[in-house]
Design an enzyme around this catalytic site. Structure first.
Site, mmCIF file in Angstrom:
data_model
loop_
_atom_site.group_PDB
_atom_site.id
_atom_site.type_symbol
_atom_site.label_atom_id
_atom_site.label_comp_id
_atom_site.label_asym_id
_atom_site.label_seq_id
_atom_site.Cartn_x
_atom_site.Cartn_y
_atom_site.Cartn_z
ATOM 1 N N CYS A 109 -13.275 4.392 -29.200
ATOM 2 C CA CYS A 109 -14.517 5.101 -29.499
ATOM 3 C C CYS A 109 -15.340 5.415 -28.267
ATOM 4 O O CYS A 109 -16.491 4.970 -28.161
ATOM 5 C CB CYS A 109 -15.332 4.272 -30.477
ATOM 6 S SG CYS A 109 -14.336 3.814 -31.874
ATOM 7 N N GLY A 136 3.493 -3.650 -3.871
ATOM 8 C CA GLY A 136 3.413 -3.839 -5.317
ATOM 9 C C GLY A 136 3.849 -2.561 -6.006
ATOM 10 O O GLY A 136 4.937 -2.456 -6.565
ATOM 11 N N ARG A 137 2.986 -1.549 -5.890
ATOM 12 C CA ARG A 137 3.173 -0.313 -6.648
ATOM 13 C C ARG A 137 4.541 0.345 -6.428
ATOM 14 O O ARG A 137 5.155 0.828 -7.368
ATOM 15 C CB ARG A 137 2.066 0.668 -6.235
ATOM 16 C CG ARG A 137 1.978 1.901 -7.092
ATOM 17 C CD ARG A 137 0.995 2.915 -6.469
ATOM 18 N NE ARG A 137 -0.255 2.362 -6.048
ATOM 19 C CZ ARG A 137 -1.379 2.357 -6.765
ATOM 20 N NH1 ARG A 137 -1.396 2.914 -7.955
ATOM 21 N NH2 ARG A 137 -2.485 1.841 -6.278
ATOM 22 N N TYR A 169 0.134 -1.785 -12.274
ATOM 23 C CA TYR A 169 -1.270 -1.736 -12.667
ATOM 24 C C TYR A 169 -1.430 -1.119 -14.068
ATOM 25 O O TYR A 169 -2.401 -0.425 -14.344
ATOM 26 C CB TYR A 169 -2.105 -0.988 -11.614
ATOM 27 C CG TYR A 169 -1.892 -1.562 -10.225
ATOM 28 C CD1 TYR A 169 -2.332 -2.840 -9.923
ATOM 29 C CD2 TYR A 169 -1.208 -0.850 -9.236
ATOM 30 C CE1 TYR A 169 -2.117 -3.399 -8.670
ATOM 31 C CE2 TYR A 169 -0.984 -1.403 -7.970
ATOM 32 C CZ TYR A 169 -1.446 -2.671 -7.705
ATOM 33 O OH TYR A 169 -1.231 -3.223 -6.465
ATOM 34 N N GLU A 201 3.768 -6.821 1.627
ATOM 35 C CA GLU A 201 3.338 -7.169 0.262
ATOM 36 C C GLU A 201 3.304 -5.933 -0.635
ATOM 37 O O GLU A 201 2.248 -5.585 -1.163
ATOM 38 C CB GLU A 201 1.919 -7.752 0.306
ATOM 39 C CG GLU A 201 1.721 -8.969 1.174
ATOM 40 C CD GLU A 201 0.242 -9.304 1.384
ATOM 41 O OE1 GLU A 201 -0.633 -8.469 1.055
ATOM 42 O OE2 GLU A 201 -0.035 -10.400 1.888
ATOM 43 N N GLY A 246 0.748 -1.248 0.000
ATOM 44 C CA GLY A 246 0.000 0.000 0.000
ATOM 45 C C GLY A 246 0.775 1.293 0.000
ATOM 46 O O GLY A 246 0.177 2.360 -0.205
HETATM 47 N N1 LLP Z 1 -1.669 -6.908 -0.726
HETATM 48 C C1 LLP Z 1 -2.972 -6.996 -1.004
HETATM 49 C C2 LLP Z 1 -3.796 -7.965 -0.251
HETATM 50 C C3 LLP Z 1 -3.548 -6.163 -1.983
HETATM 51 O O1 LLP Z 1 -4.855 -6.259 -2.235
HETATM 52 C C4 LLP Z 1 -2.736 -5.246 -2.696
HETATM 53 C C5 LLP Z 1 -3.305 -4.386 -3.723
HETATM 54 C C6 LLP Z 1 -1.369 -5.204 -2.378
HETATM 55 C C7 LLP Z 1 -0.870 -6.039 -1.395
HETATM 56 C C8 LLP Z 1 -0.413 -4.285 -3.079
HETATM 57 O O2 LLP Z 1 -0.715 -2.930 -2.865
HETATM 58 P P1 LLP Z 1 0.288 -1.814 -3.419
HETATM 59 O O3 LLP Z 1 1.587 -1.926 -2.630
HETATM 60 O O4 LLP Z 1 0.517 -2.072 -4.861
HETATM 61 O O5 LLP Z 1 -0.414 -0.547 -3.183
HETATM 62 N N2 LLP Z 1 -5.439 -1.159 -9.666
HETATM 63 C C9 LLP Z 1 -5.271 -0.161 -8.639
HETATM 64 C C10 LLP Z 1 -4.595 -0.699 -7.407
HETATM 65 C C11 LLP Z 1 -5.259 -1.908 -6.813
HETATM 66 C C12 LLP Z 1 -4.582 -2.447 -5.588
HETATM 67 C C13 LLP Z 1 -5.173 -3.750 -5.175
HETATM 68 N N3 LLP Z 1 -4.533 -4.392 -4.067
HETATM 69 C C14 LLP Z 1 -4.510 1.018 -9.219
HETATM 70 O O6 LLP Z 1 -4.186 1.016 -10.407
HETATM 71 O O7 LLP Z 1 -4.276 2.002 -8.523
#
Ligand code: LLP
Length: 422
Positions: free
Chosen positions: A347, A278-279, A376, A276, A240
């Protein structure tokens, strides 16, 4: 910091000019920097160095190409997966089962079987019915499923509505107020071994306070559950942490600050720590590069029509997300500026990447790059309008490789089957 910099008047990914990749693979395409991916992973890994035992599980939903997974896996990362497909991908990329955690509110029986047979570090269980089914499947396979239970701490992550996950109305986790009874139930079910607690309150958080609030609740819960006789040895604290999408914005907290916050809130419990992200690992490690097709004069504005569209990068259409858009040729000081609506060829009017965006004046045929598109981006793309999924390219130093080729039209349309009786 990323490795997409102007050198000799041209935007590069590490040491490779983006224009060179465009000439080789065509546009649009995604390009990732290995140095940036590794740097960001290491920032998190180092931020948890104080913990005797920790694992950074990359949230592969943000960028799931196997080349990226292998790169991070070789650096020591685990993976956070949310589907059977992601599990299979992680394994195909060489990630051992004991470094894979399985998250998500709707795990199916097949997915549970797949992970139990293939090897799994833990399931992050999100409900009582899921727990019962997992117990049943594990028992039928004669194995023990290691689990944490995801709690919903009722904390507002103060992020985009669509990606906040820790408030009581959100579909995730079990209400923390019911944790005592749910843990008791888990302990009574065969085939399960409860090892810890999981929490994830949302994505693109730019403030540490919601994390603090959630992790303090997890610390209190750990104490309470231990008093009840549960062995809580692992805390999965989710992902997050946000990234600066606009260079002009204040930078969000650093992974090192986040690591300190984790130490302050739960460090004293002696648990193994998992996160965890991601981004923050993949976001600024990737760009989308597109070519300008036309510049069209509207009634009251100029449209920059490019060959990428909402099917390639859906974040602006879906979340109103901002991505910095930059020319590939380095702007020179004093260069003429122009204001554009930057749109794709699809479109519908939602196929708009930016409105009233000021850029150095662009010519038809010129390349533009979307920053912060590594997370993403490619993973959320589709073939809407029968537009082929665009290639992904990985750069390391002065070399690059196509890590997912552009399909041909035949590849796409040959997947359809026309029934004989038509
Ligand atoms: N762990 C769990 C259980 C999650 O649901 C997520 C993201 C993460 C870790 C990773 O979160 P991050 O570190 O990436 O913020 N498509 C959306 C973002 C969806 C995130 C979903 N869950 C966007 O483009 O902003």
């Amino acid at each position: 910091m990323d490795h997409f910099l102007y050198k000799n008047g041209a935007l590069h990914a590490e040491d490779v000019p983006l224009a060179e990749i465009a000439a080789a693979v065509g546009t649009p395409f995604y390009v990732y920097s290995t140095a940036t991916l590794l740097r960001h992973f290491k920032l998190f890994d180092d931020a948890l160095n104080w913990a005797d035992d920790h694992l950074v599980c990359f949230a592969m939903k943000s960028a799931s190409n196997q080349a990226i997974l292998k790169l991070l896996g070789d650096a020591g990362a685990g993976m956070d997966v949310v589907s059977g497909g992601e599990y299979a991908r992680a394994r195909a990329a060489g990630i051992p089962g004991d470094r894979i955690v399985f998250s998500g509110v709707g795990k199916t029986r097949d997915e549970m079987r797949q992970a139990l047979n293939g090897g799994i570090r833990q399931f992050n269980v999100e409900s009582e019915p899921e727990m019962r089914v997992l117990s049943e499947i594990a028992t039928s396979l004669d194995v023990i499923a290691p689990i944490t239970i995801r709690v919903n701490p009722d904390v507002d992550a103060k992020t985009n509505e669509k990606i906040a996950t820790g408030r009581k109305g959100d579909k995730f986790g079990i209400p923390i107020s019911r944790a005592r009874e749910v843990y008791a139930m888990a302990a009574s079910l065969p085939g399960l071994k409860v090892i810890g607690i999981d929490v994830h309150i949302g994505s693109q958080l730019t403030d540490l306070e919601p994390f603090r609030a959630a992790y303090e609740k997890v610390a209190n819960l750990t104490k309470m559950l231990r008093e009840e006789g549960h062995e809580i040895t692992r805390l999965d604290l989710g992902g997050g942490l946000g990234i600066p999408y606009a260079r002009s914005n204040l930078a969000p907290p650093l992974p090192s600050d986040y690591g300190k916050l984790i130490q302050e809130t739960v460090g004293h419990l002696g648990c193994e720590i998992e996160i965890e992200p991601g981004r923050l690992v993949s976001g600024n490690a990737g760009m989308l590069v597109a070519q300008t097709i036309y510049i069209k004069e509207g009634e009251d504005r100029k449209f920059l029509i490019i060959d990428a569209a909402m099917n390639d990068l859906i974040r602006p259409a879906m979340y109103g997300a901002h991505h910095d858009i930059v020319p590939i040729i380095e702007p020179t000081p004093g260069m003429e500026l122009a204001t554009y609506d930057i749109v794709g060829p699809i479109c519908e009017s939602g196929d708009t990447f930016a409105k009233h965006r000021e850029l150095p004046a662009i010519k038809e045929g010129e390349l533009v790059g979307f920053r912060s598109a590594g997370a993403y981006g490619a993973v959320m793309s589709s073939e809407y309008n029968t537009r082929p999924l665009i290639p992904e390219v990985l750069v390391q130093g002065d070399q690059f490789a196509v890590i997912r080729p552009r399909p041909t039209f035949d590849d796409i349309i040959n997947r359809d089957t026309i029934p004989e009786w038509l």
